[in-house]
Design an enzyme around this catalytic site. Structure first.
Site, PDB file in Angstrom:
ATOM      1  N   ASP A  49      -2.901   1.290  -1.002  1.00  0.00           N
ATOM      2  CA  ASP A  49      -3.998   0.707  -0.166  1.00  0.00           C
ATOM      3  C   ASP A  49      -4.569  -0.572  -0.862  1.00  0.00           C
ATOM      4  O   ASP A  49      -5.600  -1.368  -0.566  1.00  0.00           O
ATOM      5  CB  ASP A  49      -5.000   1.501   0.557  1.00  0.00           C
ATOM      6  CG  ASP A  49      -5.563   2.431  -0.730  1.00  0.00           C
ATOM      7  OD1 ASP A  49      -5.459   2.434  -1.693  1.00  0.00           O
ATOM      8  OD2 ASP A  49      -6.612   3.037  -0.178  1.00  0.00           O
ATOM      9  N   SER A  50      -3.949  -0.695  -2.238  1.00  0.00           N
ATOM     10  CA  SER A  50      -4.318  -1.834  -2.960  1.00  0.00           C
ATOM     11  C   SER A  50      -3.767  -3.274  -2.306  1.00  0.00           C
ATOM     12  O   SER A  50      -4.446  -4.064  -2.818  1.00  0.00           O
ATOM     13  CB  SER A  50      -3.694  -1.644  -4.583  1.00  0.00           C
ATOM     14  OG  SER A  50      -2.475  -1.247  -4.317  1.00  0.00           O
ATOM     15  N   ASP A  88       0.092   5.006   1.246  1.00  0.00           N
ATOM     16  CA  ASP A  88      -1.221   5.569   1.199  1.00  0.00           C
ATOM     17  C   ASP A  88      -2.130   5.859   2.548  1.00  0.00           C
ATOM     18  O   ASP A  88      -1.904   5.032   3.425  1.00  0.00           O
ATOM     19  CB  ASP A  88      -2.045   4.541   0.320  1.00  0.00           C
ATOM     20  CG  ASP A  88      -2.293   4.697  -1.115  1.00  0.00           C
ATOM     21  OD1 ASP A  88      -2.231   6.091  -1.424  1.00  0.00           O
ATOM     22  OD2 ASP A  88      -2.714   3.791  -1.832  1.00  0.00           O
ATOM     23  N   LYS A 118       0.194   9.548   0.316  1.00  0.00           N
ATOM     24  CA  LYS A 118      -0.642   9.850  -0.893  1.00  0.00           C
ATOM     25  C   LYS A 118      -2.062  10.010  -0.373  1.00  0.00           C
ATOM     26  O   LYS A 118      -2.447   8.986   0.319  1.00  0.00           O
ATOM     27  CB  LYS A 118      -0.432   8.794  -1.865  1.00  0.00           C
ATOM     28  CG  LYS A 118      -1.701   8.914  -3.082  1.00  0.00           C
ATOM     29  CD  LYS A 118      -1.266   8.072  -4.167  1.00  0.00           C
ATOM     30  CE  LYS A 118      -1.698   6.934  -4.071  1.00  0.00           C
ATOM     31  NZ  LYS A 118      -3.005   6.460  -3.967  1.00  0.00           N
ATOM     32  N   GLU A 120      -6.306  10.505  -1.696  1.00  0.00           N
ATOM     33  CA  GLU A 120      -7.022  10.825  -2.882  1.00  0.00           C
ATOM     34  C   GLU A 120      -8.190  11.819  -2.882  1.00  0.00           C
ATOM     35  O   GLU A 120      -8.866  12.017  -1.623  1.00  0.00           O
ATOM     36  CB  GLU A 120      -8.065   9.563  -2.988  1.00  0.00           C
ATOM     37  CG  GLU A 120      -7.191   8.147  -3.322  1.00  0.00           C
ATOM     38  CD  GLU A 120      -8.288   6.898  -3.299  1.00  0.00           C
ATOM     39  OE1 GLU A 120      -9.332   6.935  -3.355  1.00  0.00           O
ATOM     40  OE2 GLU A 120      -7.613   5.862  -3.471  1.00  0.00           O
ATOM     41  N   GLU A 186      -5.449   8.223 -12.129  1.00  0.00           N
ATOM     42  CA  GLU A 186      -5.935   6.937 -12.402  1.00  0.00           C
ATOM     43  C   GLU A 186      -7.129   6.747 -13.510  1.00  0.00           C
ATOM     44  O   GLU A 186      -8.300   7.495 -13.341  1.00  0.00           O
ATOM     45  CB  GLU A 186      -6.166   6.450 -10.991  1.00  0.00           C
ATOM     46  CG  GLU A 186      -6.579   4.987 -11.369  1.00  0.00           C
ATOM     47  CD  GLU A 186      -6.663   4.239 -10.203  1.00  0.00           C
ATOM     48  OE1 GLU A 186      -6.354   4.535  -8.948  1.00  0.00           O
ATOM     49  OE2 GLU A 186      -7.152   2.849 -10.069  1.00  0.00           O
TER      50      GLU A 186
HETATM   51  O1  KIV Z   1      -3.307   1.539  -3.926  1.00  0.00           O
HETATM   52  C1  KIV Z   1      -2.699   1.744  -5.102  1.00  0.00           C
HETATM   53  O2  KIV Z   1      -2.085   0.805  -5.559  1.00  0.00           O
HETATM   54  C2  KIV Z   1      -2.792   2.924  -5.817  1.00  0.00           C
HETATM   55  C3  KIV Z   1      -2.267   2.972  -7.120  1.00  0.00           C
HETATM   56  C4  KIV Z   1      -3.394   2.340  -7.981  1.00  0.00           C
HETATM   57  C5  KIV Z   1      -2.058   4.385  -7.521  1.00  0.00           C
HETATM   58  O3  KIV Z   1      -3.298   3.950  -5.284  1.00  0.00           O
END
Ligand code: KIV
Length: 268
Positions: A49-50, A88, A118, A120, A186
């Protein structure tokens, strides 16, 4: 779709840890990036989600929606023939109740074509991880600095220093206990990442967590130097694509202006 393909699986990921084979992961957000990353032989692609920061221009991952993630994941899945695709779950798509979390994860798998999701957090998400795994979805955890909790954490800060080390270790253990096949660490001190990596059976994937993790993940744009104004301390910079693109585009603009492009070679 993948039953007979050579695609890396979540199980293979775990055997890589057992064999001591370091795992290189990178993010991607579209078809073209995924195709290139896959051609480079990367075993796993994270549709992070970056995306919100590096592709959509937000100042955090918080505005990213499930629709944003489904569209990006589907594009990546079309470009990646071999790599494990992990998507994510964005902000607030897995926190309200289990049925909603299940439905949202299912969209990333069915519409997006990801093989894993994924999410968090530690104890707060253990029941969600357990339910998703029971439904057949491999889950990657993410502890330490968790960008979706940016406002609670008070900014982009290293986590797990001093007394907080115990909490991050506990979160990682809980995530493993809930059935995650791997966990991202992280922005935590290297020594803590080493302790967690030794403690867990599942692979740890570090970003800003030092050299002792079982693998590393990097953001595509950071690794390739796509943004001349942004390069976090933990980013490995393996190219300076920004200057290549700026040179190429300004060369093209100059040629159009001077009448040197197009030539008869480019004409029908
Ligand atoms: O969204 C992302 O790119 C991430 C990485 C920083 C692990 O979660």
């Amino acid at each position: 779709m993948d039953a007979s393909s050579k695609r890396v699986s979540a199980l293979r990921f775990q055997s890589m840890k057992r064999r001591g084979e370091p795992i290189a992961m990178i993010t991607a957000y579209d078809y073209a990036q995924a195709k290139l990353v896959d051609a480079a032989g990367i075993p796993a692609i994270l549709v992070g989600d970056s995306l919100g920061n590096v592709s959509l221009g937000y100042d955090s991952t918080i505005p990213v929606t499930l629709d944003d993630m489904c569209r990006a994941t589907a594009a990546v899945a079309r470009g990646a023939q071999n790599a494990l695709v992990i998507a994510d779950m964005p902000f607030m798509t897995y926190h309200t109740d289990l049925p909603t979390a299940m439905r949202n994860a299912a969209r990333l798998i069915q519409e997006g074509g990801a093989q894993c999701v994924k999410l968090e957090g530690g104890s707060a998400v253990k029941d969600t991880i357990r339910a998703l795994v029971a439904a057949g979805i491999p889950v990657m955890g993410h502890v330490g600095f968790t960008p979706q909790s940016l406002y609670r954490l008070g900014g982009y800060r290293v986590q797990g220093r001093g007394n907080n080390a115990e909490r991050v270790l506990r979160d990682a253990i809980v995530v493993q206990g809930a059935g995650a096949f791997s966990v991202v660490l992280e922005m935590i001190p290297s020594q803590l990442a080493k302790t967690i990596t030794e403690e867990l059976e599942i692979p740890t994937i570090g970003i800003g967590a030092g050299p002792h993790c079982d693998g590393q993940v990097q953001v595509f744009h950071d690794l390739l130097g796509m943004d001349p104004d942004f390069s976090p301390k933990h980013a490995g910079k393996y190219a300076n694509i920004a200057s290549i693109i700026i040179d190429a585009v300004s060369g093209y603009a100059k040629d159009v202006k001077s009448g040197n492009f197009p030539t008869s070679d480019h004409s029908h």
